[in-house]
Scaffold this active site. Structure first.
Site, PDB file in Angstrom:
ATOM      1  N   SER A 238     -20.582  -2.749  43.672  1.00 10.86           N
ATOM      2  CA  SER A 238     -21.837  -2.756  42.943  1.00 10.86           C
ATOM      3  C   SER A 238     -21.567  -3.142  41.483  1.00 10.86           C
ATOM      4  CB  SER A 238     -22.518  -1.391  43.074  1.00 10.86           C
ATOM      5  OG  SER A 238     -23.837  -1.454  42.619  1.00 10.86           O
ATOM      6  N   LYS A 242     -18.855  -6.007  39.811  1.00  7.38           N
ATOM      7  CA  LYS A 242     -18.953  -6.965  38.709  1.00  7.38           C
ATOM      8  C   LYS A 242     -17.733  -6.816  37.794  1.00  7.38           C
ATOM      9  CE  LYS A 242     -23.894  -5.796  38.286  1.00  7.38           C
ATOM     10  NZ  LYS A 242     -24.496  -6.574  39.346  1.00  7.38           N
ATOM     11  N   GLU A 287     -30.932  -4.588  32.458  1.00  9.93           N
ATOM     12  CA  GLU A 287     -30.656  -3.280  33.047  1.00  9.93           C
ATOM     13  C   GLU A 287     -29.606  -2.517  32.258  1.00  9.93           C
ATOM     14  OE1 GLU A 287     -29.030  -1.276  37.215  1.00  9.93           O
ATOM     15  OE2 GLU A 287     -29.844  -3.306  37.229  1.00  9.93           O
ATOM     16  N   HIS A 368     -25.292  -0.345  51.459  1.00  9.01           N
ATOM     17  CA  HIS A 368     -24.633  -0.813  50.249  1.00  9.01           C
ATOM     18  C   HIS A 368     -23.351  -0.023  49.976  1.00  9.01           C
ATOM     19  CE1 HIS A 368     -24.056  -2.557  46.384  1.00  9.01           C
ATOM     20  NE2 HIS A 368     -24.426  -1.501  45.697  1.00  9.01           N
TER      21      HIS A 368
END
Length: 566
Positions: A238, A242, A287, A368
């Site tokens: 998640s 990154k 975000e 996820h």
């Protein structure tokens, strides 16, 4: 990635399968990416630091180009011809990525000290009169060291039990100690910003990368009695996926990079995200300050970027890269991620290191960041090859048909045959390095090299109509769209638009018949109401923002039933 969890250690139980069971599961035959070749790990963070780099373009003068930039084309317009040319071409890509995407990653500070034990790594940094410290936990495997190690971001990455079982230690790295989320761009916090200033234009992802580089500095200085500096991997899922991607791209001492379901601001090409329905670039930028401040001018125009993530994939070459992705959640941008992998794989192959890259989205479990049976064996094979030096497994490209990207749709350049000398070499078309096994339902291009497998989630609804809530007198409206559905779960995005006047906040009422929200991003959940986060409440007249969530239960009847503006 867009999916937010405040309980990163909540994991599905790993399913242990043998090699035979895993590879006999009825999935498509993998297309090999080249002959096996050992990864070339550097002893320095940036091998090309001495390369002269021409003046970079200004953001205002950048042309629009819908195709992916040519990774083999220098800033002066010429193309590299030899494998040795890549060292300085990579430095150009690095500088472009720093200027326009992530922000600058400073080199090693004036003083880096610390300790390494079987339980803890401490890091102390001093630079230009400023100091900061942070630490990371260590969990050793059985046996006698020194051990290679995998840095796991936030306790949320590849299966740590499988990592230790393969013979590698786990370094539990808290990236928030180095770059804290929930902070405005003009007041960033954490060890990195204590050194370089709270108004630094460098985003959190690069700050996290800087922190891992300092951990490696300490390991290298420790004498190698506990951990080996020449056997370091990194993983995260998640938002931490990154981070793992950026960490591996920007430190050439990382032997194995393993990002998982990284989503927007991670592996997926920026140019592909708007058309795929993934988390929008403006949403990812807003975000958290993951990306550098300069990226803000490209959220609505990624085609102006002089660099894209296929070149960050290429920056990892020729070192080990194992990208794990989820084709069941469109919000993650898996199609765009597969294009990034395919584009970067062309550089791997040109360097004679095609065996060192793996992209794997051919999975059944749509949850996820789940621990997946399909990945356990290749995970341990990658650790054996790149960290222990005892394996020779060849890289593979396994793209699920439902999220198959085609490099030919995004590329107008050819891959050169790079020579080992200084003499120019001809170019070749982007083509498979091995036979291709494709699903009859997949739309495969002859210029693409993946193995394409059938969709493994027949329960996915092909389309779900959006629902809208319009309340003209309340100053905002909300449109809910179900992005993806699988057996027992779904992902939803909600677009909030201000009315004729600017608003300073908003709250959206949701209808969730029989469903439960499990992860939410870009908002705050109270009951069935979602209100704005601190960074996306103020909207100009007609302006819009997005939030989204993952849920369990039925996807039927989901709706945004009201929007109230402040």
């Amino acid at each position: 990635m867009t999916i937010r969890s405040h309980r990163p250690r909540l994991r599905l139980a790993a399913v242990v399968l043998t090699v035979a069971a895993t590879f006999a599961a009825g999935l498509a035959v993998a297309a090999r990416t080249g002959t096996a070749e050992a990864a070339l790990v550097s002893t320095v963070e940036d091998e090309g630091a001495d390369c002269p780099v021409p003046a970079l373009p200004d953001a205002g003068s950048l042309p629009t180009n819908a195709k992916l930039p040519d990774p083999f084309k220098r800033l002066d317009g010429t193309r590299i011809a030899t494998k040795s040319d890549w060292r300085c071409r990579r430095e150009e890509v690095k500088k472009l990525a720093e200027k326009f995407v992530y922000g600058e990653k400073p080199g090693k500070p004036q003083s880096v000290t610390g300790t390494v034990s079987g339980s803890t790594i401490t890091v102390n940094v001093t630079h230009n009169g400023k100091s900061a410290s942070f630490s990371a936990g260590v969990s050793l495997p059985s046996g006698t060291g020194p051990f290679p190690a995998v840095v796991v971001l936030g306790g949320f990455g590849a299966d740590t039990a499988a990592i230790r079982a393969a013979g590698a230690a786990v370094i539990n790295y808290d990236p928030y100690a180095v770059g804290k989320e929930g902070t405005p761009r003009n007041n960033k916090q954490g060890a990195f910003y204590s050194i370089y200033g709270s108004t630094s234009q460098t985003g959190l992802l690069m700050a996290w990368a800087w922190g891992v580089s300092r951990i490696i500095d300490v390991i290298a200085q420790s004498g190698g009695n506990v951990l080996r500096a020449d056997g370091v991997g990194v993983t995260g899922c998640s938002r931490f996926g990154k981070g793992a991607f950026v960490i591996g791209a920007f430190d050439q001492r990382i032997a194995l990079t393993m990002p998982i379901e990284s989503g927007s601001a991670g592996v997926p090409i920026f140019r592909g995200i708007p058309g795929e329905g993934a988390q929008s670039l403006s949403s990812a930028y807003g975000e958290q300050p993951w990306l550098g401040d300069a990226f803000g001018t490209f959220t609505g125009s990624p085609n102006r970027l002089p660099v894209d993530t296929h070149e960050m994939v290429a920056m990892v070459a020729p070192r080990g890269l194992f990208i794990m992705d989820n084709p069941h959640i469109a919000n993650l941008g898996p199609r765009s991620a597969s294009v990034a992998a395919l584009g970067g794989a062309e550089v791997y192959k040109a360097l004679g290191a095609g065996a060192n890259i793996t992209y794997w989205s051919d999975i059944q479990d749509g949850n996820h960041c789940a621990n997946r049976a399909e990945w356990r064996v290749p995970l341990q094979q990658h650790i054996a090859k790149y960290l222990l030096g005892t394996g020779n497994e060849t890289g593979t490209i396994r793209i699920a048909a439902k999220a198959q990207g085609r490099l030919s749709d995004w590329s107008d350049w050819q891959t050169p045959v790079l020579s080992d000398s200084q003499s120019p070499s001809p170019s070749r078309s982007v083509s498979p390095s091995a036979s291709v096994s494709a699903s009859p339902s997949a739309s495969a291009s002859p210029s693409v090299s993946p193995s394409v497998s059938p969709s493994v989630s027949p329960s996915v609804s092909p389309s779900v109509s959006p629902s809208a809530s319009q309340q003209p007198g309340r100053g905002c409206s909300a449109v809910l769209t179900v992005q993806n559905v699988w057996d027992g779960g779904f992902v939803v995005s909600v677009r909030v638009t201000a009315g004729a006047a600017a608003i300073s906040g908003w709250t959206v009422r949701l209808a969730l018949p029989g469903a439960t929200v499990t992860n939410l991003w870009n908002g705050r959940l109270t009951g069935t109401d979602v209100s704005n986060a601190t960074w996306n409440g103020s909207l100009g007249a007609g302006a819009a923002t997005e939030f989204g969530f993952q849920g369990t239960g039925p996807a039927t009847g989901l709706a945004a039933t009201g929007c109230t503006a402040a």
